[in-house]
Design a protein around this motif. Structure first.
Motif, mmCIF file in Angstrom:
data_model
loop_
_atom_site.group_PDB
_atom_site.id
_atom_site.type_symbol
_atom_site.label_atom_id
_atom_site.label_comp_id
_atom_site.label_asym_id
_atom_site.label_seq_id
_atom_site.Cartn_x
_atom_site.Cartn_y
_atom_site.Cartn_z
ATOM 1 N N UNK A 99 9.559 -0.779 0.804
ATOM 2 C CA UNK A 99 8.221 -0.544 1.285
ATOM 3 C C UNK A 99 7.703 0.733 0.635
ATOM 4 N N UNK A 100 6.480 0.669 0.116
ATOM 5 C CA UNK A 100 5.910 1.838 -0.530
ATOM 6 C C UNK A 100 5.457 2.849 0.507
ATOM 7 N N UNK A 101 5.197 4.058 0.039
ATOM 8 C CA UNK A 101 4.730 5.118 0.939
ATOM 9 C C UNK A 101 3.410 4.705 1.598
ATOM 10 N N UNK A 102 2.520 4.058 0.818
ATOM 11 C CA UNK A 102 1.242 3.601 1.364
ATOM 12 C C UNK A 102 1.457 2.566 2.462
ATOM 13 N N UNK A 103 2.352 1.604 2.222
ATOM 14 C CA UNK A 103 2.617 0.576 3.224
ATOM 15 C C UNK A 103 3.198 1.187 4.491
ATOM 16 N N UNK A 108 3.867 -8.998 7.913
ATOM 17 C CA UNK A 108 3.013 -8.867 6.738
ATOM 18 C C UNK A 108 3.811 -8.223 5.607
ATOM 19 N N UNK A 109 3.799 -8.832 4.410
ATOM 20 C CA UNK A 109 4.560 -8.264 3.298
ATOM 21 C C UNK A 109 3.929 -7.013 2.712
ATOM 22 N N UNK A 110 2.706 -6.736 3.068
ATOM 23 C CA UNK A 110 1.985 -5.577 2.558
ATOM 24 C C UNK A 110 0.658 -5.468 3.264
ATOM 25 N N UNK A 111 -0.243 -4.667 2.730
ATOM 26 C CA UNK A 111 -1.565 -4.535 3.359
ATOM 27 C C UNK A 111 -2.259 -5.893 3.484
#
Length: 104
Positions: free
Chosen positions: A1-5, A94-97
């Motif tokens: 998971x990215x920092x944004x996510x 949810x896999x991302x935004x």
């Protein structure tokens, strides 16, 4: 998971918890010893912790089961009690935004 996510997930959880906590004041909220509450979610519903965040009242956690689709939102208070704020069905991770860009 990215920092944004991670940031987005945390922000959504805190927003969701705030809305639920405000709504919960009009309802009866079930609270009890943390071990009993978490064991019930994991043993009876097969839910595992998916997210965690801090709220002014305590630690907010989201539990969910991919197998059954059930989900629960809890808050653990400074005195050690864990309260069930909301629960439901049809959990989808949810896999991302979920959206792109700003929402007005």
């Amino acid at each position: 998971m990215t920092k944004f996510q991670t940031l987005l997930s945390s922000s959504l959880i805190l927003f969701f918890a705030g809305v639920l906590a405000a709504d919960a004041q009009a309802q009866t909220v079930e609270c009890g010893p943390r071990n009993a509450a978490i064991n019930a979610l994991t043993d009876e519903y097969g839910e595992v912790r998916r997210a965690i965040g801090l709220d002014p009242r305590g630690i907010v956690e989201v539990y969910a089961s991919d197998e059954t689709g059930s989900w629960s939102v809890t808050v653990t208070l400074p005195d050690g009690r864990t309260c069930l704020l909301a629960q439901g069905e049809h959990w989808i991770a949810a896999p991302g935004p979920l959206t792109t860009g700003r929402i007005s």
